[in-house]
Write an enzyme that holds these catalytic residues in place. Structure first.
Site, PDB file in Angstrom:
ATOM      1  N   TYR A 246       0.876  -1.167   0.000  1.00  0.00           N
ATOM      2  CA  TYR A 246       0.000   0.000   0.000  1.00  0.00           C
ATOM      3  C   TYR A 246       0.914   1.217   0.000  1.00  0.00           C
ATOM      4  CZ  TYR A 246      -4.246  -2.614   1.257  1.00  0.00           C
ATOM      5  OH  TYR A 246      -5.322  -3.464   1.255  1.00  0.00           O
ATOM      6  N   ASP A 274      -6.450  -0.712  -6.105  1.00  0.00           N
ATOM      7  CA  ASP A 274      -7.916  -0.685  -6.103  1.00  0.00           C
ATOM      8  C   ASP A 274      -8.483  -0.205  -4.768  1.00  0.00           C
ATOM      9  OD1 ASP A 274      -7.315  -2.826  -4.494  1.00  0.00           O
ATOM     10  OD2 ASP A 274      -8.365  -4.338  -5.700  1.00  0.00           O
ATOM     11  N   HIS A 367     -10.266  -7.093  -5.110  1.00  0.00           N
ATOM     12  CA  HIS A 367      -9.986  -7.050  -3.673  1.00  0.00           C
ATOM     13  C   HIS A 367     -10.883  -8.019  -2.904  1.00  0.00           C
ATOM     14  CE1 HIS A 367      -7.439  -4.272  -1.176  1.00  0.00           C
ATOM     15  NE2 HIS A 367      -8.099  -4.854  -0.203  1.00  0.00           N
TER      16      HIS A 367
END
Length: 504
Positions: A246, A274, A367
């Site tokens: 991330y 996403d 996800h």
């Protein structure tokens, strides 16, 4: 510690973790587990509450350096300074099931079946639901909004039908392959999933070890329960791992983390793209609401803060940069020599842009159905992506394509490979098998997928992975969503439906 104890309100909230004091005043409002867990520990040492789930280095990953207030003199920490877990987060007794003779109203503790009784990935899910804490189950099992995409991720595979060939020599079946040039026992890898300690005390360490035993790569998560050093130390000397990232708004944090990964020999970096905002996962949110009680809602909402019923999934720009865009790709390539891939691509145009930007590949993923509801499963996006990449001049050797989401059978892996995927990622099956039986559960889950894939390959007339082609499947109904299907009993009996407030 006396200085820390002065900062004991929601408006001025310092918390001690592992001997360091942090100013969590702003972070509390976007804490995945709700602000109250942090503000209740304001001015105190919360290490005992924090440690069972989080890694020791997570504050260094998430917070700006300026929010680390200093090292606390351990000799000054008194018993009254140590925060105690709230009632909702204390260990609960095992769930109980009503006996067949309900007239006697007798109950008995859930008796976990032996590992040998597990025949498919759904079996692990059904056991995990019984043995996991409600908070952990809600976090892992929840999907975005109405959970349409969550469910369609698996159902999409059933819209692809098999087209087997006969009289092929399938005496020997070779499932081995390479994933980003890393040898694998089958076209499968363990994708990154957050906070594995919610499933089992050994968390990511057990997953690292199980991946080695099963012969598949593991993508280390950024939001892990163990530190990066602890996960890396769990490897065998010859074990190769990947890592998920991330991108932090504080880019120096990401650069430090990536440098550490590369130095440790991690082979590939999967950048999650996403999640500029985390989705509304209502099972998780509802669970947080009922656990913390409605008496603490009012003042937070009146003051414009974040509702503590948001669950374990609504922390946003505090550690995930919503400003990440295509102009940042050169920066990502510059900070590492690892292969860089995008995780969360959902259309052909973006896959082609990733290829033209010089990246090594992408994962077609939604996800796990936890973000934008009613978007397409990765397996459904795969055909259009492979066609567009071919037109753009990409080959399977120059640009790797993976899918994740809904993979529950060996046949699902076969179908993904047939349509062009180099391999499939699995997430929840790893967590559910870990929660149910620890490291051995994960290994058995992979062996079952291997057994299923071997059978499918033999019956389809494909003796090895390269022999699996798009001619072995029919995708006519994949995208139209109107094909009638028989009821999937395993899915129906393990899927926990959403409940409205009036039914709680």
């Amino acid at each position: 510690m006396e200085e820390v104890a002065k900062h004991n309100t929601k408006e001025d909230c310092w918390v001690v973790l592992y001997g360091k004091a942090y100013d969590l005043t702003k972070f509390a409002k976007v804490h995945p587990g709700g602000a109250k867990l942090i503000t209740d520990a304001a001015g105190m040492d919360a290490t005992a509450i924090f440690d069972p789930i989080h890694p020791k280095d997570i504050m260094d990953k998430l917070l700006k350096p300026s929010l680390t207030m200093g090292v606390v003199d351990a000799a000054t920490i008194k018993p009254e300074h140590v925060a105690k877990p709230p009632e909702a987060h204390k260990p609960k007794p095992k769930k109980k099931a009503v006996k067949a003779d309900a007239a006697e109203e007798e109950v008995e503790e859930f008796k976990k079946p032996p590992l040998a009784a597990m025949l498919n990935s759904f079996d692990f899910e059904s056991v995990a639901r019984e043995v996991m804490e409600p908070q952990a189950w809600g976090y892992y099992s929840s999907g975005g909004d109405d959970e349409i995409t969550l469910r369609d991720n698996h159902l999409a595979f059933q819209r692809i039908t098999m087209r087997p060939r006969i009289l092929v020599n399938v005496r020997e079946i070779d499932m081995t392959t390479k994933i980003l040039n890393v040898p694998a026992a089958l076209p499968l890898y363990f994708t990154a999933t957050a906070l594995a300690k919610l499933a089992h005390q050994e968390g990511e360490l057990a997953i690292v070890k199980a991946a080695k035993k099963a012969g598949v790569p593991y993508m280390l998560p950024t939001l892990s329960s163990y530190t990066l050093d602890e996960m890396l130390a769990a490897r065998t000397p010859d074990q190769v791992v990947f890592s998920q990232l991330y991108v932090n708004p504080e880019r120096s944090r990401s650069e430090e983390y990536v440098a550490k990964l590369e130095k440790a020999g991690v082979q590939a970096l999967f950048v999650t793209v996403d999640a500029p905002q985390l989705g509304r996962r209502e099972k998780d949110m509802r669970n947080k609401f009922t656990q913390q009680g409605s008496d603490v809602q009012g003042d937070e909402e009146e003051e414009g803060g974040v509702d503590r019923s948001q669950g374990a999934t609504r922390a946003i720009s505090s550690y995930i940069d919503p400003g990440l865009n295509w102009e940042d790709v050169p920066w990502l390539k510059k900070i590492t020599s690892m292969k860089v891939l995008l995780k969360g691509v959902q259309c052909a145009e973006d896959a082609v842009m990733a290829f033209k930007a010089g990246l090594s590949g992408c994962v077609l993923s939604n996800h796990g159905g936890r973000q934008l509801d009613t978007c397409r499963p990765g397996i459904e996006v795969l055909p259009e992506v492979m066609e567009a990449l071919k037109e753009a001049g990409a080959t399977k050797e120059t640009f790797a394509v993976f899918i994740d989401g809904g993979v529950r059978r060996g046949g699902d892996i076969f179908k993904a490979v047939a349509l062009g995927a180099q391999a499939c990622g699995v997430g929840r099956p790893v967590l559910y098998s870990l929660a149910s039986y620890g490291q051995n559960g994960i290994v058995r889950m992979v062996h079952m997928l291997q057994d299923e894939l071997q059978m499918v390959m033999r019956l389809a007339g494909t003796p090895n992975i390269p022999s699996i082609t798009e001619k072995h499947v029919i995708t006519t109904n994949l995208a139209d969503h109107i094909v009638p299907l028989p009821v999937d009993n395993l899915t129906m009996k393990t899927y926990q439906g959403l409940e409205p407030a009036a039914k709680l």
